[in-house]
Each structure stands twice: as structure tokens, then as C-alpha cells.
Design a protein around this motif. Structure first.
Motif, PDB file in Angstrom:
ATOM      1  N   UNK A  27       0.759  -1.098  -0.009  1.00 47.28           N
ATOM      2  CA  UNK A  27      -0.213   0.070  -0.156  1.00 47.28           C
ATOM      3  C   UNK A  27       0.774   1.271   0.018  1.00 47.28           C
ATOM      4  N   UNK A  28       0.423   2.236  -0.800  1.00 47.61           N
ATOM      5  CA  UNK A  28       1.046   3.660  -0.422  1.00 47.61           C
ATOM      6  C   UNK A  28       0.190   4.705  -0.173  1.00 47.61           C
ATOM      7  N   UNK A  29       0.622   5.650   0.428  1.00 49.43           N
ATOM      8  CA  UNK A  29      -0.022   6.766   0.899  1.00 49.43           C
ATOM      9  C   UNK A  29       0.834   8.183   0.654  1.00 49.43           C
ATOM     10  N   UNK A  30       0.317   9.195   0.391  1.00 54.56           N
ATOM     11  CA  UNK A  30       1.297  10.479   0.074  1.00 54.56           C
ATOM     12  C   UNK A  30       0.607  11.491   0.800  1.00 54.56           C
ATOM     13  N   UNK A  31       1.438  12.195   1.914  1.00 49.96           N
ATOM     14  CA  UNK A  31       0.991  13.214   2.502  1.00 49.96           C
ATOM     15  C   UNK A  31       1.505  14.598   1.729  1.00 49.96           C
ATOM     16  N   UNK A  32       0.680  15.427   1.383  1.00 51.12           N
ATOM     17  CA  UNK A  32       1.036  16.581   0.684  1.00 51.12           C
ATOM     18  C   UNK A  32       1.128  17.942   1.807  1.00 51.12           C
ATOM     19  N   UNK A  33       1.901  18.819   1.503  1.00 46.80           N
ATOM     20  CA  UNK A  33       1.972  19.963   2.626  1.00 46.80           C
ATOM     21  C   UNK A  33       0.653  20.726   2.599  1.00 46.80           C
ATOM     22  N   UNK A  34      -0.272  20.808   1.389  1.00 45.30           N
ATOM     23  CA  UNK A  34      -1.355  21.661   1.312  1.00 45.30           C
ATOM     24  C   UNK A  34      -2.677  20.949   0.805  1.00 45.30           C
ATOM     25  N   UNK A  64       5.854  10.138   0.517  1.00 48.28           N
ATOM     26  CA  UNK A  64       5.265   8.870  -0.133  1.00 48.28           C
ATOM     27  C   UNK A  64       5.795   7.658   0.896  1.00 48.28           C
ATOM     28  N   UNK A  65       4.504   7.490   1.516  1.00 45.10           N
ATOM     29  CA  UNK A  65       4.942   6.332   2.339  1.00 45.10           C
ATOM     30  C   UNK A  65       4.476   4.930   1.669  1.00 45.10           C
ATOM     31  N   UNK A  66       5.275   3.800   1.872  1.00 44.76           N
ATOM     32  CA  UNK A  66       5.151   2.682   1.479  1.00 44.76           C
ATOM     33  C   UNK A  66       5.266   1.432   2.481  1.00 44.76           C
ATOM     34  N   UNK A  67       4.021   0.716   2.614  1.00 42.02           N
ATOM     35  CA  UNK A  67       4.107  -0.440   3.768  1.00 42.02           C
ATOM     36  C   UNK A  67       3.419  -1.442   3.365  1.00 42.02           C
ATOM     37  N   UNK A  68       3.853  -2.778   3.994  1.00 40.37           N
ATOM     38  CA  UNK A  68       3.043  -3.953   3.643  1.00 40.37           C
ATOM     39  C   UNK A  68       1.836  -3.953   3.849  1.00 40.37           C
TER      40      UNK A  68
END
Length: 850
Positions: A58-65, A78-82
């Protein structure tokens, strides 16, 4: 990817099949005799093997705005996890983050190397980019092994500043549940979701409902369930998102329908036909435990059935019902205090392993981490230092190891209509329901019982749309992955007969990197002439050569070498259905006004305006220029330039800087050596001394400090403008402009190289290296601090590691804009628990602290 837990092999129909899940069951001894059933053991083994060998990512992306004006920068983590444990993935090390337009055009791509849990990146939005709703997408190649890959996607509204400030649109409020109004004009849709999958005669059934209008908006209303004779048997209501549920017992042989009678509207909708014989799987979440009830009106009762529960693929409960006195009903109690957060799934299997019922439930663990964000004061003055402390702890207040990221932005930068999703709601809910929840964060904003009940109904009306039990078997029988996890950059190619590219040749291949830290290795190809070298990890582009000779004993034919492209992207298509629209509300207008003031200030205070002489380019190759002139003209802010230089038209630029390119322009002088080269031009009859030109990079103004480090290899073309050609830049371009466009600004096919037997050169782009976020230090007096500070993102901190015995902190300075600011922190613990939190402070012209 295996986020959407297991829909049945047989489609349990009736609208959509139902869903609800619950965690680890503790069954009563009455029905817990364990008898080995080969069909059930196979199911367990298949699920465990899948989780071990073919588990998802799974991926998740935090943006500043939440939104941007054109010309700004998207800073992201960008976060990448099992996909099962939510811990650091052991598969992919390479991830892709892309920005796509509403017309399905790729605007930018960042190829990232993932260290630990994530990687930082940024995307500069060109000033010329048209306003609209763009899509930020993140994925790995490994995700493509799924039948229906689920990438992370986030809508990014971008406003065209000149157009946005000219006219304010009236806000159109986002409504989670709209009361029925003007009923004659609404196209009502009702979908039914029997709990477990089917209605069954003679048993008390629970049925979920979802009521929407013609474009998918949830409708709040009241209605009733009636039998074929028009006799009411139950009443129901729908709430936020148009969700609701109803209980009733179908009588044998009867049909039923739902009726909506709200004022002028009187509509009826047939319910799914009840089964004469069947099974029900009912779950009730009691907080600290879950009650699971299995019921049947079949003559065989429940004997020999198998109840299996899992959380994202990890088995949390298994129970074989084998007692001879297991008749038509059994109740089990499952303690939830040791379970993780997330969507769990229970499936009831027949004796032969055929799935009979399914139920999803959301597990909300009481052992969640606590994230505390604090500042010394609640109110600060302009250009004042703010120290921020972050504590990530357990219930006992002990630090929990993890990785966080933080942004500090103006409170004007928020979309009032909805918050959308964050790392917790995406990983725990939306990613496991196929990305179909319109505002998944809504279900986590408070801990009220009404919100939890609505979340339970959401589970009832959503299923695992991407994963069925049959897919587990198909996946495990496939020996080779079509898309192996990427660990780095791999250089692949093939060798063929030089004069017959369709004839592969088995060859010995030597691979050489010519840059600093030269590297060489060699190996034979396979019988099809295919070879690969890597994986390599490098940030800058590398140059090298590949040599090959055929491994035939009798003769040595000449070899041609063909390299595969190292660029990669998955085609994008906007999802069907209603596109989100974002109204230009008052706070957004205030934000864009600040952005515009910042851009005007940046132009006014950049000391780089120069008058350019007439220039003449000698020896430019026009073949490639003709291919890109049209596309280049579309992205430039100006019209026809005075002169345009194409990098591949100028010989001898290997290792040259961008300033060295300007030496080829008549009337332009370059002094000094890299990286301290200065550019001036001889004035033509001017009494004023020479000045530096106005530098533009990819449509945005930059300083000399920026361009002095640029290499010619980064540039596709540059424009030189003077006089009327520079009119688009107003007074800032009165003395001329040098507009530089880098290789990421145009999608241009590379020139076709000339081939030579047995050897070829290559240049391979490196992984993206994130720019450093600029944060001023007002404790040190500098002339540049005379410029007004209208930053809208005060700080961006993409990597905040949390150790066992320490807590992270960071500091920054406020700017000249007053108002409320938000500190937003997101991240993951090392053991796979997502966290997010907000803190606020105010910037004013007063000196008092609170």
C-alpha cells in the motif's frame, strides 16, 4: 494488491453482497470441537501462503497543502508499507508519484527510492499550468500483479491565479446526506445489501440500504418495507451518505419491496427475493467484544461448517462446527482487546469449502498510539521563531518508534466542503474498500456511538470488490510474478544479429559505467539474447557503454545491442462518475491573494534584470527542433523568442554548464568558472552598465544562485528574449530574459542514435532527489530579509524519525502574513499503526504570548 478482503467465489448477489467483519473470535466450547477437514485446511493454507509470498503493498502520500495556485510547489512524503501488517515493505524499494491532468495527461513523475517507510519529493507547478482538478497518484510496479490494482490517488485542485482572482464562484456545499427536496426532479436509486449475502425465509434478517440521487449524492429519508399485499413489516431511515439498515423476517413464499413516501414522491423498489433455505452470518460490535451468530433453516443445520476470520489477510479466527447437536443456530463471542485496527472479514464455508456467507466489520483497537503536537505559545508575532515538539507514545506515555512528516500551512488552505482522506483513514479503511468511500476521514473525526454505527453500516454496504477466494488459488499457482518488486534501477536489453534485429544472439556482454567511481561487470545473455545489470541506486544520471560479442564457436557474427527504456508509467484514466468540483470560497480567495502577493514580491526583489544584445545562433540542427517547437511554444509564457537554443543542436556540451551554453550566443558574455559563473551582455548604445538577465526556469523566476549550478545536460532548450519579445514579463523583462526549460518540462522523444556493431553508449536518469525546503533564519541579519515574507507553507519536514528514548522536534520562523496556521503531522509506527494529528497557533502583530 490484497487490500479488499475476499468477496465470494460465487457472487452473493442482491444489489451488492454484504460486508462486515470482526476480529479474533473466542468461540464457546459447545461448538469448538476441531475436526480436520481437508477442504478447510486447504483454505487456511492458501490464505497463509498468499499472505506470506504474495501479500500486497500500500502507498499513501502526504502533501503540504490541500490545494495550490499555479507556480507553487507540491511538497510531499510518500509512504510505502506492507499491505497486511502495515510495517515497512520488504518487497519494493522503488515507487512512483505522478501528477495527472483532467485530460489524462502526465504532468510530472517522480521515481523515488524508499528508505525505511518512505521518501520525500516535490513537484513544481508551472505558472502556465491551466487551473483545474489534478490527480496525484502513487504506486509500485509490484502492485500491477493484482487483478485490479489499487493505487493511491488524491485530487489536487490548482487555481490559475489571474483567472481565479477575476471572478469568485458561488460555493456549492458538499452534502453527505441531503434531505429529499424537489422530489419530482430527483432520480432516486436504492441498493440493498442483505447481511451475509442473501435474505433467508423464516429467519430474522439484517439488510443494509444505500439511497442516492442520479449523480451519487447520499439522500437522507424515511421509508418502509412492505410485503406483496402492501402490509408494512418494517420501517427504516437513511442518514449521512444515504446509509441505513433495517431488520425484518421474510415469510415463506412472499415477496417484498421498499416504499418511499415523502410528500409528492411515492416510489417502490423490489427487494431481493429471499432464499427458501440458506444461512445467515450476523455480527454485533459491543466494543470490547463481538457477538457472532450463525443461523440456518437448512435440515443439515450447521454441522461441518467452517467459520474463518482474517484481518487484511492475517488469520485471526478459525472455528470448525462439528458437534452432532449443532442445529440451526450458534453464537460465539470474540474479544477485541488484542486486535489491530482495520477491516476484518468473516466467511462461513460449507463442508466442501464453498463460501456461503460473508461479513465485514471495522476493528477499532483501544491500544492506539497517542500523538501530541505542541508549541511553546498559542500566539506569535511576525517573523518569530516557533519551536514544535512532537510526542508519539503508548498509553503509559512511553515513546513508540516510528517515522513522521509535518507541514505548517495557513489555515486558509483548506477545503470547507470535505477533508477527504488522511493516512489513517486511507490505510485502515478506504484502501481495503477499493477507494470507494467519498470521505473516509469522516468516520474517524470523533469517537461518538452514532459515527461508529454509521461505520458499521458502511461495512454492510461495501464488499471486497477486488479479491475472491478463487483468486488466491490462481495467484499461488502462478510461479512467476509478472512484475517483480523493484529494488533499484535495472538496465536491460537484448543482443541480435546486426543486420537482422529479429534474430536474437546469445552473447557475452560487458557493462561499464564511465562516471566517477567507475564500475564494470560482464555476463552472458540468455538464449534469447536478453541481459540485465543491476539493481543500482544512484541519484544523478550515469553514462556508460555496453559491449557485446556473439558466443558462437564457429563464427563471430556482428552484434547489435538494443536497450530497454528505463522510463515507466501506467496509463491513467479518470474514474467514471461525477467529477469533484471545488468552489472558490472566501478562504481560498484569501489564500490565492497571498500567493499572488508572494509571486509579485519574488519578481520585484530578484536582482537579475539585464538587457540582451541581438543574438545569432550558428549551426543549429533544425531536424529535432521542428519536432518540439510546437510543444515548446505551448508551455512558454512568451510568444516568439528572439533566439532559441536546442541542447542537442550544439556540439561539445559534454560536462558543460548551462552558462557555457550562453557563451554560444552573440552579445552575451560569461565570466568566471563553474559554479560561480556570471552572465552579462554588452549594451548596444546604452549608457547604463551591463546587468544580469531575468532568469526563468520552467516558466518560474529563479535567482542566479539557482541557475549557476545548472548543467547543460539538464536543459532541453533555452529562449533568449529582448525588446518586444520580452513584453510578457513586463518591466521585469525590460533588459532581456533567458528562459530555460529542463528535460522534465517536455515529453519529447529522444534522438535516434546511430548504431555500431558490438557497442553502444547509454545515459540513464537517476532516482529523484528531493529539493530542500527553504526556511529563512531571521536570527541572522541578511539583506534578502528586506523582502516581504508571504510564505503560505511556513515549514515542511518530510522526515521526523521517532526513537525509543527520544521525541522529535523542529523549529521555523513565521512570516509577515497574520492569521491562524495549522501544524499537520502524519506517519507510521514501526509496528504498523498509522497516526495523524493537528495543532494550531496564531500569528498576529501583537507581542503577547498565550
Amino acid at each position: 494488491m490484497f487490500h479488499n478482503f475476499l468477496p465470494l467465489t460465487k457472487k452473493i448477489r442482491l444489489g451488492f453482497f454484504v460486508t462486515l467483519l470482526f476480529p479474533v473470535l473466542q468461540g464457546s466450547n459447545l461448538y469448538s470441537q476441531q475436526t480436520e477437514n481437508p477442504s478447510h485446511q486447504i483454505i487456511l493454507e492458501e490464505l497463509r501462503n498468499y499472505a506470506t509470498t504474495r501479500g500486497p503493498e500500500k502507498m499513501y502520500v502526504q502533501t503540504d497543502k490541500e490545494f495550490y495556485g499555479n507556480g507553487e510547489t507540491i511538497w510531499f512524503k510518500a509512504y510505502l508499507v506492507d499491505g497486511i501488517t502495515h510495517t515497512q515493505s520488504t518487497k519494493s524499494k522503488i515507487a512512483y508519484v505522478e501528477l495527472w491532468s483532467e485530460k489524462d495527461s502526465l504532468i510530472a513523475q517522480r521515481k523515488l527510492y524508499i528508505e525505511n517507510l518512505g521518501a520525500a519529493g516535490d513537484i513544481k507547478i508551472n505558472d502556465s499550468l491551466q487551473g483545474g482538478t489534478y490527480t496525484l497518484r502513487a504506486y509500485t510496479k509490484y502492485m500491477l500483479n493484482e487483478k485490479e490494482p489499487l493505487f493511491f490517488q488524491k485530487q489536487i485542485p490548482v487555481w490559475d491565479l489571474p483567472k481565479a482572482m477575476d471572478k469568485i464562484e458561488l460555493p456549492a456545499a458538499e452534502i453527505y446526506s441531503a434531505p429529499l427536496s424537489q422530489p419530482k426532479t430527483i432520480r432516486l436509486q436504492i441498493r440493498f445489501f442483505p447481511e451475509g449475502g442473501h435474505l433467508v425465509e423464516g429467519l430474522e434478517n439484517v439488510m443494509g440500504l444505500k439511497v442516492t440521487d442520479g449523480v451519487g449524492n447520499g439522500i437522507a429519508l424515511q421509508g418502509s418495507v412492505l410485503d406483496e399485499n402492501g402490509t408494512p413489516v418494517a420501517f427504516f431511515r437513511t442518514f449521512d451518505f444515504g446509509l441505513g439498515n433495517v431488520n425484518f423476517t421474510p415469510e415463506p413464499g412472499k415477496t417484498y419491496y421498499a416504499r418511499i413516501d415523502n410528500g409528492e414522491i411515492d416510489a417502490s423498489f423490489p427487494l431481493p427475493k429471499p432464499l427458501a433455505k440458506g444461512y445467515l452470518l450476523n455480527l454485533k460490535n459491543k466494543g470490547d467484544h463481538i457477538l457472532i451468530k450463525v443461523t440456518s433453516n437448512s435440515e443439515k443445520g450447521l454441522q461441518g461448517l467452517f467459520l474463518l476470520g482474517h484481518l487484511r489477510g492475517e488469520v485471526i479466527y478459525q472455528h470448525h462446527i462439528e458437534k452432532p447437536n449443532a442445529k440451526g443456530s450458534a453464537v460465539f463471542k470474540l474479544s477485541t482487546d488484542k486486535l489491530k485496527d482495520g477491516v476484518a472479514q468473516f466467511t462461513l464455508f460449507a463442508r466442501d469449502g464453498e463460501p456461503l456467507c460473508e461479513r465485514l466489520v471495522f476493528m477499532d483497537s483501544p491500544d492506539n498510539p497517542e500523538l501530541e503536537i505542541s508549541t511553546e505559545f498559542m500566539d506569535y508575532g511576525v517573523r518569530e521563531s516557533v519551536s514544535t515538539m512532537i510526542a508519539l507514545t503508548d498509553k503509559e506515555g512511553m515513546p513508540i518508534p516510528g517515522e513522521l512528516s509535518a507541514s505548517v500551512v495557513s489555515n486558509d488552505n483548506h477545503l470547507k466542503s470535505k477533508r477527504g482522506t488522511n493516512i489513517k483513514s486511507w490505510l485502515l479503511l478506504d484502501s481495503d474498500l477499493g477507494g470507494t468511500v467519498p470521505d473516509s476521514d469522516y468516520f474517524f473525526r470523533d469517537d461518538s456511538s452514532s459515527r461508529k454505527q454509521l461505520l458499521d453500516v458502511l461495512m454492510l454496504t461495501h464488499g471486497w470488490r477486488r479479491f475472491v477466494w478463487k483468486d488466491i488459488r490462481d495467484t499461488l499457482t502462478t510461479k512467476m510474478l509478472e512484475h517483480a518488486p523493484e529494488k533499484g534501477i535495472v538496465i536491460r536489453g537484448k543482443t541480435t544479429a546486426f543486420y537482422n534485429s529479429n534474430k536474437p544472439l546469445k552473447s557475452q556482454v560487458k557493462f561499464t559505467i564511465l562516471d566517477d567511481g567507475a564500475y564494470q561487470e560482464q555476463s552472458p545473455t540468455n538464449p534469447q539474447g536478453e541481459f540485465s545489470f543491476g539493481p543500482f541506486i544512484f541519484r544523478d544520471s550515469i553514462k556508460g557503454i555496453i559491449e557485446a560479442f556473439a558466443l558462437e564457436k564457429k563464427r563471430k557474427p556482428e552484434v547489435a545491442i538494443y536497450l530497454d527504456s528505463t522510463t515507466f508509467s501506467v496509463p491513467f484514466k479518470q474514474p467514471l462518475g461525477r467529477k469533484s468540483t471545488f468552489a472558490l470560497t472566501g478562504n481560498i480567495q484569501d489564500y490565492l491573494e497571498t500567493v499572488r502577493k508572494k509571486k509579485e514580491t519574488d519578481f520585484a526583489y530578484d536582482p537579475k534584470i539585464t538587457k540582451l544584445e541581438e543574438v545569432t545562433l550558428v549551426g543549429e540542427k533544425r531536424t529535432r527542433a521542428k519536432l518540439i517547437t510546437k510543444e515548446a511554444d505551448e508551455i512558454t509564457l512568451h510568444q516568439r523568442p528572439t533566439q532559441r537554443l536546442f541542447t542537442d543542436s550544439l556540439p561539445g556540451l559534454q560536462g558543460a554548464s548551462m552558462m557555457d551554453m550562453l557563451r554560444r550566443v552573440a552579445g552575451v558574455q560569461v565570466f568566471g568558472s563553474y559554479p560561480k559563473q556570471k552572465t552579462v551582455l554588452r549594451p548596444n548604445g546604452s549608457i547604463s552598465g551591463p546587468q544580469e538577465p531575468l532568469f526563468i526556469v520552467d516558466s518560474g523566476p529563479v535567482t542566479w544562485e539557482f541557475v549557476r549550478f545548472m548543467m547543460a545536460s539538464e536543459v532541453v532548450f533555452l529562449d533568449v528574449l529582448k525588446g518586444g519579445a520580452a513584453a510578457a514579463y513586463g518591466s521585469r523583462g525590460i533588459n532581456g530574459v533567458v528562459a530555460i526549460y529542463t528535460k522534465g518540462s517536455l515529453r519529447i522523444p529522444p534522438p535516434i542514435p546511430k548504431r555500431f556493431p558490438g557497442v553502444t553508449g547509454f545515459v540513464v536518469p537517476g532516482l529523484y532527489k528531493a529539493r530542500e525546503f527553504y526556511s529563512p533564519d531571521y536570527a541572522v541579519s541578511k539583506k534578502e530579509h528586506e523582502k516581504p515574507d508571504y510564505r503560505t507553507t511556513l515549514h515542511w519536514e518530510p522526515k521526523l524519525p521517532v526513537a525509543k528514548n527520544s521525541s522529535p522536534s523542529f523549529s521555523f520562523y513565521t512570516g509577515d502574513s497574520t492569521g491562524e496556521y495549522i501544524i499537520k503531522v502524519e506517519g507510521m509506527t514501526q509496528d504498523g499503526r498509522p497516526v495523524e494529528g493537528l495543532s494550531r497557533f496564531t500569528v498576529s502583530n501583537e507581542d503577547s504570548k498565550m
